[in-house]
Design an enzyme around this catalytic site. Structure first.
Site, PDB file in Angstrom:
ATOM      1  N   SER A 124       0.793  -1.221   0.000  1.00  0.00           N
ATOM      2  CA  SER A 124       0.000   0.000   0.000  1.00  0.00           C
ATOM      3  C   SER A 124       0.833   1.283   0.000  1.00  0.00           C
ATOM      4  O   SER A 124       1.589   1.552  -0.922  1.00  0.00           O
ATOM      5  CB  SER A 124      -0.960  -0.033   1.197  1.00  0.00           C
ATOM      6  N   ASP A 174     -10.292  -6.095  -2.714  1.00  0.00           N
ATOM      7  CA  ASP A 174      -9.689  -4.782  -2.472  1.00  0.00           C
ATOM      8  C   ASP A 174     -10.611  -3.689  -3.016  1.00  0.00           C
ATOM      9  O   ASP A 174     -10.880  -3.642  -4.215  1.00  0.00           O
ATOM     10  CB  ASP A 174      -8.318  -4.704  -3.152  1.00  0.00           C
ATOM     11  N   HIS A 202      -7.968  -5.059   1.148  1.00  0.00           N
ATOM     12  CA  HIS A 202      -6.778  -4.311   0.730  1.00  0.00           C
ATOM     13  C   HIS A 202      -5.508  -4.813   1.423  1.00  0.00           C
ATOM     14  O   HIS A 202      -4.522  -5.106   0.741  1.00  0.00           O
ATOM     15  CB  HIS A 202      -7.003  -2.817   0.979  1.00  0.00           C
TER      16      HIS A 202
END
Length: 225
Positions: A124, A174, A202
């Site tokens: 991320s 996600d 996610h």
């Protein structure tokens, strides 16, 4: 006197064994360190044999190095013989904020940790740190494991057949970044695998830790020295 000499001899052997364990590292135990980096303390967890392949674990915006410790990732990698570094990025976990340039953060960090040809795991938010390294210093990487990283769309257009071997991981559910981005990002590398973790959100590694660890260890084992 013989008993005393024997005790002394055994004490010397025990001391040597302890010294050797400190030299090669104990794969079952991580050590916490906080050392100055770019003028402020940077916290990291370190585990595994000193001579093992270096693995650098970054983290997402809601997490820290503690995530990898709690998930068992640090222990799994160290037990496989790898030298693991899990850092708290500036402003997260136990690392105070630092206004340094993110575009050079990763290459400076490698020099700070005194490691090279590293396998970089980047979920991320940490894509902002890892992508500049992949783009500008591919020779410093033995492998790259982006996990639904930010700015993947922008960098997918810039990498253009990057020579760094990659394992692109995404969660099937996600909602921040569509899983379709995994395919376009993987296409930017000469050699890349895509792993879509079923039912995962996610932070996909949290929902499928065993599948994530198995794939990560397999990917690392297949890399060239």
């Amino acid at each position: 006197m013989r008993i005393l000499n024997r005790c002394r001899h055994e004490a010397v052997i025990a001391a040597c064994v302890i010294a050797m364990m400190e030299l090669v590292g104990d794969p079952t135990r991580a050590s916490a360190e906080q050392k100055d980096f770019r003028g402020t303390p940077l916290f990291r967890e370190v585990a595994g044999p000193i001579a093992g392949r270096p693995i650098l674990l970054l983290h997402g915006g809601a997490f820290s190095s503690a995530t990898w410790k709690e998930l068992g990732t640090i222990d799994a990698l160290a037990a496989a013989g790898h030298r693991v570094f899990a850092v708290d990025l500036p402003g997260f976990g136990k690392s105070p904020a630092n206004r340094g340039d993110l575009s050079t953060f990763a290459v400076d960090l490698l020099a700070h940790l005194k490691i090279d040809r590293v396998v970089l795991v980047s979920p991320s938010m940490s894509g902002r740190v890892s992508f500049p390294l992949v783009l500008n210093h591919p020779d410093r990487l033995a492998g790259y494991v982006p996990i639904a990283p930010v700015e993947s769309v922008q960098y997918a257009k810039r990498l253009k057949n990057s020579p760094v071997p990659a394992l692109v991981i995404w969660g099937e559910r996600d909602k921040l970044f569509p899983p379709a981005q995994a395919t376009s990002l993987a296409a930017s590398f000469k050699k890349a695998e895509v792993l879509i973790l079923p039912g995962a959100r996610h932070p996909a590694y949290l929902d499928q830790p065993k599948m994530f660890h198995d794939a990560l260890l397999k990917f690392i084992a297949q890399l060239d020295d």
